[in-house]
Design an enzyme around this catalytic site. Structure first.
Site, short mmCIF file in Angstrom:
data_model
loop_
_atom_site.label_atom_id
_atom_site.label_comp_id
_atom_site.label_asym_id
_atom_site.label_seq_id
_atom_site.Cartn_x
_atom_site.Cartn_y
_atom_site.Cartn_z
N GLU A 131 0.87 -1.41 0.12
CA GLU A 131 -0.06 0.50 -0.36
C GLU A 131 0.69 0.96 -0.52
O GLU A 131 0.36 2.42 -0.73
CB GLU A 131 -1.32 -0.42 1.00
CG GLU A 131 -1.83 1.17 1.35
CD GLU A 131 -2.81 1.04 2.21
OE1 GLU A 131 -2.85 2.69 2.74
OE2 GLU A 131 -3.29 -0.19 3.26
N SER A 229 -0.93 -6.18 7.67
CA SER A 229 -0.07 -5.21 8.05
C SER A 229 -1.53 -5.10 9.65
O SER A 229 -1.31 -4.76 10.81
CB SER A 229 -0.18 -3.86 7.19
OG SER A 229 -0.03 -2.78 8.56
#
Length: 316
Positions: A131, A229
């Protein structure tokens, strides 16, 4: 032999978020529309069970666009991609579908808007995470500076302290990010923040549910992948909020039973890319060893739904 009693505090919300749901649906609909194989650049979401299931249906997971043939559709993962990737797909005249989560796309648009206004961007995120790479890749080299910690903020060399904005990765720890934002604002008082929090609703909600139960339980199991994450942040949030033992498990087979000896209460949650079937697998494994009572800890209700891209809603 009588099984010892165990109370399971089951977090709600947990597991799949709307962005993950949409990304998986995109791959399934692409396979229905174009048939196998459909190529997917990077893991569509960070979960081996999900990726393996899609692979069985005919999805081929690759690391880079150069690993894809020109004549088969390619899908970009929910984490987002640098601008150069769809540009290259268009140059090769490939059929491509972008499964970037709309909340990640929102951060991309924000960064571009600030750039157009002449601002340099500071991104709070984890180096090397897809990301972060995708968001930084929306703008030319040097226009987005990455910070991971408050110490990074102190060492930051910017072009003009009066011309700055910040964005964040959507899957960070809410509390850790607050500290980094405060450090940025203290060092660069003119820095512009997002209109609305970049950390997504699903990440925030899952962390809040963990906080609500962390002080009341002996141990916490977070169902999720080691490269997820938001799942790893849930383990950290549990530990920081008074839970003596917190473990990330991909499947029930990974539970460290010795670490759970003598526990009377256990919290269970799942990261945003972990399917409910894996949560049930963990609960069943606990039922095999304990006399289980399940209590739901509900801190929010989610009814968000994202549409799939139009190309998948029209017939082939």
């Amino acid at each position: 032999m009588t099984r010892p009693p165990l109370t399971i505090h089951l977090a709600a919300p947990r597991g799949f978020c709307a962005g993950v749901d949409r990304a998986i649906k995109i791959v399934e609909m692409a396979l229905k529309k174009w048939g196998a194989p459909v190529y997917v650049r990077h893991e569509i979401v960070h979960n081996k069970f999900v990726v393996d299931a899609l692979r069985e249906q005919g999805a081929v997971f690759v690391e880079e666009l150069e690993d894809c043939p020109d004549d088969r559709p390619v899908i970009f993962s929910a984490h987002g991609v640098p601008k150069a990737v769809p540009a290259e797909a268009a140059r090769r005249e490939m059929v491509y579908v972008d499964a970037t989560c709309p909340l990640v796309s929102k951060v991309h648009i924000e960064a571009e808007r600030h750039h157009e206004n002449g601002l340099q961007i500071v991104m709070i995120g984890h180096a090397g995470h897809p990301e972060t790479i995708g968001t930084m890749g929306q703008l030319p080299e040097g226009e987005v500076l990455l910070v991971e910690t408050e110490a990074d903020v102190a060492a930051l060399a910017v072009r003009d302290p009066s011309q700055l904005a910040f964005v964040t990765q959507t899957t960070l720890s809410v509390d850790d990010t607050k500290g980094i934002v405060a450090a940025l604002q203290a060092r660069f008082p003119a820095i512009i923040g997002p209109h609305k929090e970049d950390i997504c609703y699903a990440t925030t909600n899952r962390q809040e549910a963990v906080k609500a139960m962390a002080g009341k339980i002996d141990a916490m199991l977070v169902v999720g992948a080691p490269n997820s994450s938001n799942s790893r942040r849930l383990v950290e949030v549990a530990a920081k909020n008074g839970c003596g033992y917190a473990q990330l498990v991909q499947r029930a087979t990974e539970i460290d039973w010795r670490a759970l000896e003598g526990v009377g209460s256990i919290g269970i949650t799942a990261g945003a890319s972990a399917p409910e079937v894996l949560v049930n697998e963990v609960i069943d494994a606990l039922r095999d060893r304990y006399d289980v009572t399940v209590e739901l800890v509900e801190t929010a209700q989610e009814n968000v739904e994202f549409k799939v891209p139009r190309v998948l809603r029209v017939p082939a």
